[in-house]
Design a protein around this motif. Structure first.
Motif, short mmCIF file in Angstrom:
data_model
loop_
_atom_site.label_atom_id
_atom_site.label_comp_id
_atom_site.label_asym_id
_atom_site.label_seq_id
_atom_site.Cartn_x
_atom_site.Cartn_y
_atom_site.Cartn_z
N TRP A 5 39.40 47.22 44.66
CA TRP A 5 40.70 47.14 45.15
C TRP A 5 40.07 46.82 46.81
O TRP A 5 40.03 47.66 47.28
N HIS A 6 40.86 45.13 46.53
CA HIS A 6 40.54 45.22 48.59
C HIS A 6 41.73 45.16 48.98
O HIS A 6 42.91 44.59 48.73
N TYR A 7 41.77 46.21 50.46
CA TYR A 7 42.50 46.35 50.86
C TYR A 7 43.02 45.95 52.14
O TYR A 7 42.27 46.32 53.26
N ARG A 8 43.70 44.99 53.18
CA ARG A 8 43.90 45.62 54.28
C ARG A 8 43.73 46.73 55.24
O ARG A 8 45.04 47.55 55.05
N PRO A 9 43.32 48.07 56.22
CA PRO A 9 43.28 48.66 56.70
C PRO A 9 44.37 48.64 58.02
O PRO A 9 44.65 47.66 58.17
N GLY A 19 44.90 45.93 61.24
CA GLY A 19 43.88 44.93 60.31
C GLY A 19 43.25 44.00 61.65
O GLY A 19 42.08 43.79 61.31
N MET A 34 38.51 44.11 56.11
CA MET A 34 38.81 44.69 55.08
C MET A 34 37.79 45.64 54.55
O MET A 34 36.96 45.82 54.16
N GLU A 94 34.11 54.13 48.83
CA GLU A 94 34.28 52.14 49.64
C GLU A 94 33.84 52.20 49.97
O GLU A 94 32.68 52.75 50.81
N THR A 136 37.28 47.57 50.96
CA THR A 136 37.39 47.80 49.24
C THR A 136 36.69 48.98 48.41
O THR A 136 36.42 49.76 49.01
N GLN A 137 37.81 49.56 47.67
CA GLN A 137 37.77 50.31 47.32
C GLN A 137 37.06 50.19 46.13
O GLN A 137 37.62 49.09 44.90
#
Length: 108
Positions: free
Chosen positions: A18-22, A25, A30, A45, A32-33
């Motif tokens: 699961w990728h998300y921008r902290p 940003g 980015m 992570e 990755t969990q």
């Protein structure tokens, strides 16, 4: 692929990503969990480090803060005030470093 043991349900699996921008940003990469497909728990992570722009802004802001703080200290002629100020700067630097270590660890 090798399977990894989930710390939550103790099953061996291949994690889903699961990728998300902290937050902030622009200044961080980015994140990755790695999620367990069985229980949905976050196994660990990766990513999320500061970018070159993030490091430069951090160093610039720290330098401005330190120069301003030391300039204010040396306006005082009393050596005790100067030593207390430098001690407090060292104390808050230690606290900031401990928080950095605490929140920048990889969870495995």
């Amino acid at each position: 692929m090798d399977k990894i043991k989930c710390p939550h349900c103790d099953k061996n699996c291949i994690p889903k990503l699961w990728h998300y921008r902290p937050a902030f940003g622009t200044f961080r990469y980015m994140v990755t969990q790695h999620l367990c497909p069985f229980c949905g728990g976050v196994m660990y992570e990766s990513g999320g480090k500061l970018t070159a722009l993030g490091w430069s802004v951090t160093v610039l802001m720290g330098a401005i803060f330190c120069v301003g703080f030391i300039a204010q200290l040396f306006k005082s002629k009393n050596i005790i005030d100067i030593s207390i100020g430098l001690g407090s700067l060292a104390f808050w630097g230690f606290i900031a470093y401990q928080l950095f270590k605490r929140f920048s660890k990889r969870r495995r």
